[in-house]
Design a protein around this motif. Structure first.
Motif, PDB file in Angstrom:
ATOM      1  N   MET A  39      -4.854  -2.381   1.972  1.00 42.39           N
ATOM      2  CA  MET A  39      -4.055  -1.341   2.655  1.00 42.39           C
ATOM      3  C   MET A  39      -3.267  -1.874   3.599  1.00 42.39           C
ATOM      4  N   ALA A  40      -1.891  -1.517   3.655  1.00 44.62           N
ATOM      5  CA  ALA A  40      -0.955  -1.860   4.848  1.00 44.62           C
ATOM      6  C   ALA A  40      -1.183  -1.558   6.061  1.00 44.62           C
ATOM      7  N   HIS A  41      -1.131  -2.350   7.009  1.00 48.98           N
ATOM      8  CA  HIS A  41      -1.492  -1.906   8.209  1.00 48.98           C
ATOM      9  C   HIS A  41      -0.511  -2.084   9.248  1.00 48.98           C
ATOM     10  N   ARG A  42      -0.580  -1.520  10.450  1.00 50.77           N
ATOM     11  CA  ARG A  42       0.565  -1.628  11.335  1.00 50.77           C
ATOM     12  C   ARG A  42       0.064  -2.891  12.260  1.00 50.77           C
ATOM     13  N   VAL A  43       1.336  -3.578  12.465  1.00 54.76           N
ATOM     14  CA  VAL A  43       1.084  -4.794  13.681  1.00 54.76           C
ATOM     15  C   VAL A  43       1.594  -4.266  15.158  1.00 54.76           C
ATOM     16  N   SER A  44       0.486  -4.481  15.792  1.00 53.65           N
ATOM     17  CA  SER A  44       0.926  -4.168  17.252  1.00 53.65           C
ATOM     18  C   SER A  44       1.885  -5.436  17.675  1.00 53.65           C
ATOM     19  N   ALA A  45       2.540  -4.878  18.946  1.00 51.18           N
ATOM     20  CA  ALA A  45       3.713  -5.673  19.535  1.00 51.18           C
ATOM     21  C   ALA A  45       3.384  -7.087  20.050  1.00 51.18           C
ATOM     22  N   SER A  46       1.723  -6.677  20.190  1.00 55.84           N
ATOM     23  CA  SER A  46       1.232  -8.115  20.784  1.00 55.84           C
ATOM     24  C   SER A  46       0.950  -9.303  19.926  1.00 55.84           C
TER      25      SER A  46
ATOM     26  N   THR B 100      -3.768 -14.550   1.610  1.00 51.82           N
ATOM     27  CA  THR B 100      -4.819 -13.492   1.593  1.00 51.82           C
ATOM     28  C   THR B 100      -4.168 -12.204   0.993  1.00 51.82           C
ATOM     29  N   TYR B 101      -2.884 -12.003   0.581  1.00 50.10           N
ATOM     30  CA  TYR B 101      -2.219 -10.850   0.149  1.00 50.10           C
ATOM     31  C   TYR B 101      -2.275  -9.936   1.549  1.00 50.10           C
ATOM     32  N   ARG B 102      -2.073 -10.425   2.315  1.00 49.23           N
ATOM     33  CA  ARG B 102      -1.964  -9.495   3.557  1.00 49.23           C
ATOM     34  C   ARG B 102      -0.680  -8.410   3.388  1.00 49.23           C
ATOM     35  N   GLN B 103      -0.817  -7.298   4.095  1.00 48.32           N
ATOM     36  CA  GLN B 103       0.078  -6.085   3.678  1.00 48.32           C
ATOM     37  C   GLN B 103       0.338  -5.745   5.110  1.00 48.32           C
ATOM     38  N   GLN B 104       1.753  -5.396   5.312  1.00 49.94           N
ATOM     39  CA  GLN B 104       1.878  -4.813   6.804  1.00 49.94           C
ATOM     40  C   GLN B 104       3.049  -3.596   6.476  1.00 49.94           C
ATOM     41  N   MET B 105       3.002  -2.738   7.206  1.00 50.43           N
ATOM     42  CA  MET B 105       3.769  -1.503   7.170  1.00 50.43           C
ATOM     43  C   MET B 105       4.516  -1.291   8.405  1.00 50.43           C
TER      44      MET B 105
END
Ligand code: ADP
Ligand code: MG
Length: 627
Positions: free
Chosen positions: A1-8, A235-240
């Motif tokens: 599932m896509a996850h959000r990336v924090s600014a850090s 690893t087929y990472r997903q980001q949203m």
């Protein structure tokens, strides 16, 4: 599932603040209004100033992250305020851009624009596609872009891409992403694909809004562009990343109509989402660790993961130059400003007089009314001009010299005082108020003393016909006469009451009574004076009014009316038979309907039956007279 990336994860850590831009639109109104000059103007790329309604000799200067003057193009606004945040959305971070400001000040123009002058929304969407298309294949990500389009109206979340849908819930998943289950999400492959969905939905909304009494100015239109990127290899990472583009409800709604007004009257806000947004932006920008009240409204709940935290947010505050927007501009700037400064200099020679004299604070009255200062003369002259020459948004058609505007300014001040710098401002207010009050009481005292002397000279004369007119005379000063020879005019009447007078009316009546009694004690009681010639002692329930001197009665009614129209919660509660609940209902009624034109309007307030009203009137009038 896509996850959000924090600014850090590589973003800028100092992003929780909401950047605030202000955009002043050019004149749209008629030439004669233009001749008045603007009530607000830019000083440089970050500062602007507006006339201080409290004092003719001052302006209030505001500092913003960026100020866009009236010549600023759509392209410039986009480039400086929006474009820089877009790359973050492709990297899995969230962003939001919202247009704030009064109806008619240019929010929709800024966000949507026109075919010739496209605004932030089309430019941002185009840019997102450009950025995605420019991505190097070698980076190893595939991008998918989707859109949702919704509206928050009356705290209901409505899907604009599926107009028949009902109020949708807002949820938060375990990763703290905010979701709206059931909201249409459409994948878009190009800008024209976006247009295909967006344009009809926007048109729908506009058409509906004309039917629904300017609904569009009271609802928030929110376009969500969601970008999901997926790694092509292990690893087929997903980001949203989510980008919210928001055309907010008109900020003047904050203090005006809407049937839910009563419910929200305590906060002084009609549009809960807008009001909460101001609190959220305030707490984000204050940099303190106080709780950010995201959950208090639908809009802020929805924007929770895209406002503050690691998100990138820009608020474009739209303002208009015309005087008829003055109040709303002032409110909008106070909401948007991180800092403001009162500058002790006139705005311009030509324009300083226009609204300021009419709304000047009472503590400045002596100079203001001082025989014919230049601004004063000017104001009188300008009064002859029709102030409302047909500009459409009714909410902005009021001249500042009208009492309702005055009341709104006072209400605004109260609201601001309850929101910001509460203690400091309220102390200042109290001081100013007390000073003015003392001054007025002294004046009254002098007047009463001279009347009293006159009365005592005449007290020996027995005949009633003479006493009655004398009593009338003694009450005359309560009508807030001008202390000097200047002929009272409309704005002065507006200037005078402010908050100070609200405290006094009934007390003043009491003073009259005391004076009269004091004078008449040797001779007659006050009640004798106002009694009909048949000399009945007891005022009967139904006929008490007819037994009072009509001028006194009328005066008492006016005083009550004045408190109803201008009194604070506390002042309203000082009325007989008005407790906390009733006082709040009165405030709520006032917010929605404006002035009470006569005391009888009180029966329109919830729970105020005819019977209660009669009893209220009797209690207040008699208590003021000490019966
Ligand atoms: P709002 O959405 O805040 O109610 P609008 O965007 O509808 O206000 O703007 C009101 C009017 O002013 C519209 O006719 C709009 O085209 C015009 N307008 C607003 N801002 C500008 C601007 N910067 N330049 C030119 N016209 C503008
Ligand atoms: Mg609009």
């Amino acid at each position: 599932m896509a996850h959000r990336v924090s600014a850090s994860d590589g973003g800028n850590k100092k992003t929780s603040r909401v950047r605030v831009a202000v955009r002043l639109r050019p004149y749209m109104a008629k030439e004669d209004e233009k001749a008045e000059g603007p009530c607000v103007r830019g000083l440089n790329s970050q500062n602007l100033e507006i006339i201080n309604w409290r004092n003719a000799t001052e302006t209030v200067k505001y500092h913003f992250d960026i100020f866009h003057g009236e010549q600023t193009t759509q392209q410039e606004v986009f480039l400086s305020s929006v474009k820089p945040i877009l790359p973050h959305v492709l990297n899995g971070q969230n962003a939001s851009v919202f247009a704030y400001g009064p109806t008619g000040a240019g929010k929709t123009y800024t966000m949507l624009g026109s075919a010739e002058q496209p605004g932030v929304i089309p430019r941002a969407v185009r840019e997102v596609f450009n950025l995605v298309n420019a991505k190097d294949e070698d980076e190893g990500w595939t991008y998918s872009i989707g859109m949702s389009y919704l509206e928050i109206y009356n705290e209901k979340v409505l899907d604009l891409l599926s107009p028949s849908s009902q109020d949708l819930p807002i949820r938060e998943d375990k990763d703290k992403n905010i979701l709206i289950p059931g909201l249409t999400h459409t994948t878009i492959s190009s800008f024209s694909d976006f247009d295909k969905h967006f344009v009809p939905a926007t048109l729908n909304r506009t058409t509906a809004s004309t039917k629904l009494n300017q609904r569009s100015s009271r609802s928030h239109a929110i376009l969500l562009i969601k970008i999901v990127r997926t790694q092509r290899a292990l690893t087929y990472r997903q980001q949203m990343g989510k980008l919210y583009l928001v055309d907010l409800a008109g900020s003047e709604d904050n203090r005006r109509t809407g049937n839910q007004g009563i419910r929200l009257k305590e906060s002084g806000a009609i549009n809960l989402s807008l009001f909460t947004l101001s609190k959220v932006v305030d707490s984000l920008n204050s940099g303190t660790s106080i709780r950010v009240p995201y959950r208090d409204s639908k809009l802020t709940r929805l924007l929770q993961d895209s406002l503050g935290g690691s998100a990138h947010s820009v608020m474009i505050t739209n303002i208009a130059p015309e005087y008829k927007y003055y109040f709303d501009t002032f409110t909008a700037l106070n909401f948007a400003a991180k800092s403001k400064l009162i500058v002790n200099k006139p705005f311009t020679r030509e324009t300083v007089a226009v609204p300021v004299m009419s709304v000047k604070r009472s503590r400045d009255e002596p100079e203001a009314r001082g025989s014919g200062s230049e601004p004063h003369k000017k104001r009188q002259k300008e009064d002859k001009k029709p102030e409302q020459d047909g500009f459409s948004p009714s909410s902005h058609c009021q001249s500042l010299s009208e009492p309702s505007v005055m009341e709104r300014l006072i209400a605004l001040e109260k609201l601001m005082m309850s929101c910001q710098d509460k203690d400091r401002l309220s102390v200042l207010k109290d001081v100013a108020q007390s000073r003015k009050e003392i001054q007025e009481l002294k004046e009254k005292q002098r007047e009463f003393e001279s009347k009293a002397m006159l009365l005592s000279q005449l007290a020996g004369e027995k005949s009633n016909p003479k006493e009655e007119p004398i009593f009338r005379n003694t009450t005359a000063p309560l009508q807030r006469k001008q202390p000097n020879a200047i002929k009272p005019n409309k704005q002065q009447a507006v200037v005078q009451p402010l908050q100070v007078s609200q405290l006094q009316p009934l007390q003043q009546l009491a003073v009259v009574k005391k004076q009269s009694v004091c004078v008449k004690k040797k001779d007659k009681k006050l009640s004798d004076l106002v009694e009909p010639p048949d000399g009945k002692e007891n005022l009967k329930e139904n006929s008490w009014e007819s037994q009072l001197d009509q001028s006194v009665l009328e005066q008492s009614r006016q005083k009550i009316l004045q408190i109803l129209n201008t009194g604070s919660l506390k002042e309203l509660k000082s009325l007989q038979q008005i407790g906390d609940k009733k006082a709040k209902l009165i405030l709520g009624w006032r917010e929605i309907h404006g002035r009470f034109t006569e005391v009888e309007d009180l029966t329109k307030v919830e729970g105020m039956t005819e019977k209660r009203f009669s009893s209220f009137m009797k209690a207040n009038i008699l208590s003021a007279m000490g019966k």
